[in-house]
Design an enzyme around this catalytic site. Structure first.
Site, PDB file in Angstrom:
ATOM      1  N   HIS A  66      39.123  37.795  39.618  1.00  0.00           N
ATOM      2  CA  HIS A  66      38.325  37.241  38.521  1.00  0.00           C
ATOM      3  C   HIS A  66      37.173  36.414  39.097  1.00  0.00           C
ATOM      4  O   HIS A  66      37.292  35.893  40.210  1.00  0.00           O
ATOM      5  CB  HIS A  66      39.176  36.283  37.669  1.00  0.00           C
ATOM      6  CG  HIS A  66      40.191  36.942  36.806  1.00  0.00           C
ATOM      7  ND1 HIS A  66      41.536  36.638  36.884  1.00  0.00           N
ATOM      8  CD2 HIS A  66      40.071  37.854  35.814  1.00  0.00           C
ATOM      9  CE1 HIS A  66      42.199  37.349  35.982  1.00  0.00           C
ATOM     10  NE2 HIS A  66      41.331  38.104  35.322  1.00  0.00           N
ATOM     11  N   ARG A  83      48.875  43.114  29.862  1.00  0.00           N
ATOM     12  CA  ARG A  83      48.595  41.743  29.435  1.00  0.00           C
ATOM     13  C   ARG A  83      48.097  41.672  27.988  1.00  0.00           C
ATOM     14  O   ARG A  83      47.832  40.581  27.484  1.00  0.00           O
ATOM     15  CB  ARG A  83      47.603  41.083  30.403  1.00  0.00           C
ATOM     16  CG  ARG A  83      48.125  41.030  31.843  1.00  0.00           C
ATOM     17  CD  ARG A  83      47.407  39.995  32.677  1.00  0.00           C
ATOM     18  NE  ARG A  83      47.564  38.664  32.117  1.00  0.00           N
ATOM     19  CZ  ARG A  83      46.963  37.577  32.589  1.00  0.00           C
ATOM     20  NH1 ARG A  83      46.173  37.664  33.638  1.00  0.00           N
ATOM     21  NH2 ARG A  83      47.131  36.394  32.016  1.00  0.00           N
ATOM     22  N   LEU A 114      51.378  41.029  37.863  1.00  0.00           N
ATOM     23  CA  LEU A 114      50.491  42.013  38.516  1.00  0.00           C
ATOM     24  C   LEU A 114      49.930  41.491  39.834  1.00  0.00           C
ATOM     25  O   LEU A 114      49.639  40.308  39.965  1.00  0.00           O
ATOM     26  CB  LEU A 114      49.297  42.311  37.602  1.00  0.00           C
ATOM     27  CG  LEU A 114      49.578  43.070  36.323  1.00  0.00           C
ATOM     28  CD1 LEU A 114      48.322  43.073  35.452  1.00  0.00           C
ATOM     29  CD2 LEU A 114      50.016  44.495  36.649  1.00  0.00           C
ATOM     30  N   GLU A 123      44.829  31.061  30.556  1.00  0.00           N
ATOM     31  CA  GLU A 123      43.383  31.001  30.403  1.00  0.00           C
ATOM     32  C   GLU A 123      42.754  32.386  30.218  1.00  0.00           C
ATOM     33  O   GLU A 123      41.665  32.520  29.667  1.00  0.00           O
ATOM     34  CB  GLU A 123      42.776  30.337  31.641  1.00  0.00           C
ATOM     35  CG  GLU A 123      41.291  30.168  31.531  1.00  0.00           C
ATOM     36  CD  GLU A 123      40.697  29.713  32.849  1.00  0.00           C
ATOM     37  OE1 GLU A 123      40.047  28.674  32.839  1.00  0.00           O
ATOM     38  OE2 GLU A 123      40.886  30.396  33.862  1.00  0.00           O
ATOM     39  N   CYS A 150      43.711  28.889  35.906  1.00  0.00           N
ATOM     40  CA  CYS A 150      44.197  29.829  34.889  1.00  0.00           C
ATOM     41  C   CYS A 150      45.484  29.389  34.213  1.00  0.00           C
ATOM     42  O   CYS A 150      45.921  30.015  33.264  1.00  0.00           O
ATOM     43  CB  CYS A 150      44.318  31.232  35.458  1.00  0.00           C
ATOM     44  SG  CYS A 150      45.314  31.340  36.910  1.00  0.00           S
TER      45      CYS A 150
END
Ligand code: CIR
Length: 258
Positions: free
Chosen positions: A163, A87, A19, A67, A248
């Site tokens: 994030h 996801r 993505l 993560e 991550c």
């Protein structure tokens, strides 16, 4: 003995379809990505980390960003409910992995969504980003699981990046680091140190002052070295094309064993 364990998940065949939210798509070299991932894992090993592979989720292009599938505090795991539907298939393998490690398991439930990348732990403080992937109900559920364990949960808005941990992480002394133009509310973090590059905001604490960082942030590495830390640089260019970063690509479980 003090064991440092990290969960990892090798990149799958569909990696290049990962993505994108903020970046334009550029071709990902899946072979190179695999070599870079092996280099990242080797750096963990070289600094005393034992790695455990989470079962592949090859239908999920973004599964390597392991993560995002979990938050672990002490020996309690909160299995994420990814904000991106593509996801959601990543969490079952993660749940098996944390159960094998002896964690007790909680799950974010509908209508909550939460990605592990939105959660930054500094000591007993847990910052959670409310943004494109984590909603208010996800924040509430995280509070309900970790506050009873003594965590201080601090929710912060995230609008400029994917994030929370795309914007900020922390040095071993607790100083929050971020690339100013991409941090929504720097004043929420104290102390806060601005870094000169976007990727300079992402560090994995390897222990003993060593900081695992992306090779794309040489000036930030210099800044940290000048503060008496030891940057360890790895090239993760193919993962950066998919909005991934060093943090991550693994889940560090020091808390379980430290
Ligand atoms: C995604 O959009 O979900 C992936 N392409 C990138 C996830 C990176 N994860 C993270 O920063 N914690």
């Amino acid at each position: 003995m003090h064991t440092k364990k990290a969960l990892i998940r090798r990149p799958g065949p569909r990696l290049a379809e990962g993505l994108l939210t903020h970046l334009e798509r550029t071709p990902v070299d899946v072979e190179l990505a695999l070599r870079q991932w092996e280099g990242y894992v080797a750096a963990l090993h070289a600094h005393g980390w034992q790695t455990l592979e989470v079962a592949p989720a090859d239908d999920c292009p973004d599964a390597v960003f392991v993560e995002d599938a979990v938050v672990v505090f002490r020996n309690v795991a909160l299995i994420a409910r990814p904000g991106a539907e593509t996801r959601r298939g990543e969490t079952a393998g993660m749940e098996e992995a944390v159960v094998r490690l002896g964690c007790s398991v909680n799950r974010v439930r509908e209508p909550g969504t939460l990605d592990g990348g939105d959660v930054l732990k500094i000591g007993d403080t847990i910052y959670v980003g409310r943004g494109g992937r984590t909603n208010a109900e996800g924040v509430r559920q995280l509070r309900a699981v970790f506050e009873p364990l003594g965590a201080r949960v601090v929710a912060v808005p995230v609008a400029k990046v994917l994030h929370l941990k795309s914007a900020v992480t922390a040095l071993p002394d607790g100083t929050v680091i971020g690339y100013d133009p991409l941090v929504d509310s720097p004043s929420l973090f104290a102390p806060f140190l601005p870094v000169p590059e976007e990727a300079g905001a992402h560090v994995v604490l390897l222990g003993g002052g060593k900081l695992l960082m992306a090779a794309s942030a040489p000036k930030s590495a210099e800044l940290f070295a000048d503060l008496g830390f030891d940057p360890v640089l790895v090239d993760i260019s193919e993962f950066e094309k998919l909005e991934g970063c060093v943090t991550c690509l693994s889940v560090r479980l020091r808390e379980l064993y430290g």
